[in-house]
Design a protein around this motif. Sequence first.
Motif, PDB file in Angstrom:
ATOM      1  N   ARG A  31     -63.850 -49.011  33.539  1.00 23.73           N
ATOM      2  CA  ARG A  31     -63.469 -50.140  34.390  1.00 23.73           C
ATOM      3  C   ARG A  31     -64.702 -50.907  34.833  1.00 23.73           C
ATOM      4  N   ILE A  36     -61.562 -52.170  30.367  1.00 24.50           N
ATOM      5  CA  ILE A  36     -60.128 -52.166  30.673  1.00 24.50           C
ATOM      6  C   ILE A  36     -59.886 -53.019  31.906  1.00 24.50           C
ATOM      7  N   TYR A  39     -55.090 -53.555  36.067  1.00 24.95           N
ATOM      8  CA  TYR A  39     -53.730 -53.020  35.994  1.00 24.95           C
ATOM      9  C   TYR A  39     -53.705 -51.721  35.204  1.00 24.95           C
ATOM     10  N   THR A  40     -54.357 -51.715  34.062  1.00 21.95           N
ATOM     11  CA  THR A  40     -54.422 -50.504  33.243  1.00 21.95           C
ATOM     12  C   THR A  40     -55.135 -49.389  33.996  1.00 21.95           C
ATOM     13  N   VAL A  44     -53.155 -45.827  34.824  1.00 21.83           N
ATOM     14  CA  VAL A  44     -53.657 -44.569  34.267  1.00 21.83           C
ATOM     15  C   VAL A  44     -54.176 -43.658  35.381  1.00 21.83           C
TER      16      VAL A  44
END
Length: 66
Positions: A31, A36, A39-40, A44
């Motif tokens: 991140r 990514i 939201y992902t 996760v």
Amino acid sequence: MLTLTPGRLLLLAIVVTVACADGAYRLWKRRVADEIGPYTFGVVLALLVLGAGLAWAGVLVEGLTP
């Protein structure tokens, strides 16, 4: 047949928690590197926390049953 004794459940919960913590750390690194999206990352991370929580819920339920 292998049965899940309280000791084995505790060991399993510890292993799952360590694996989830490692996954969260790797996810955070991705991140920060913008590999990514937010939201992902959130989805996760929530699934990792849910998995660790379910492992500890199993330990708790087994420990509280007479």
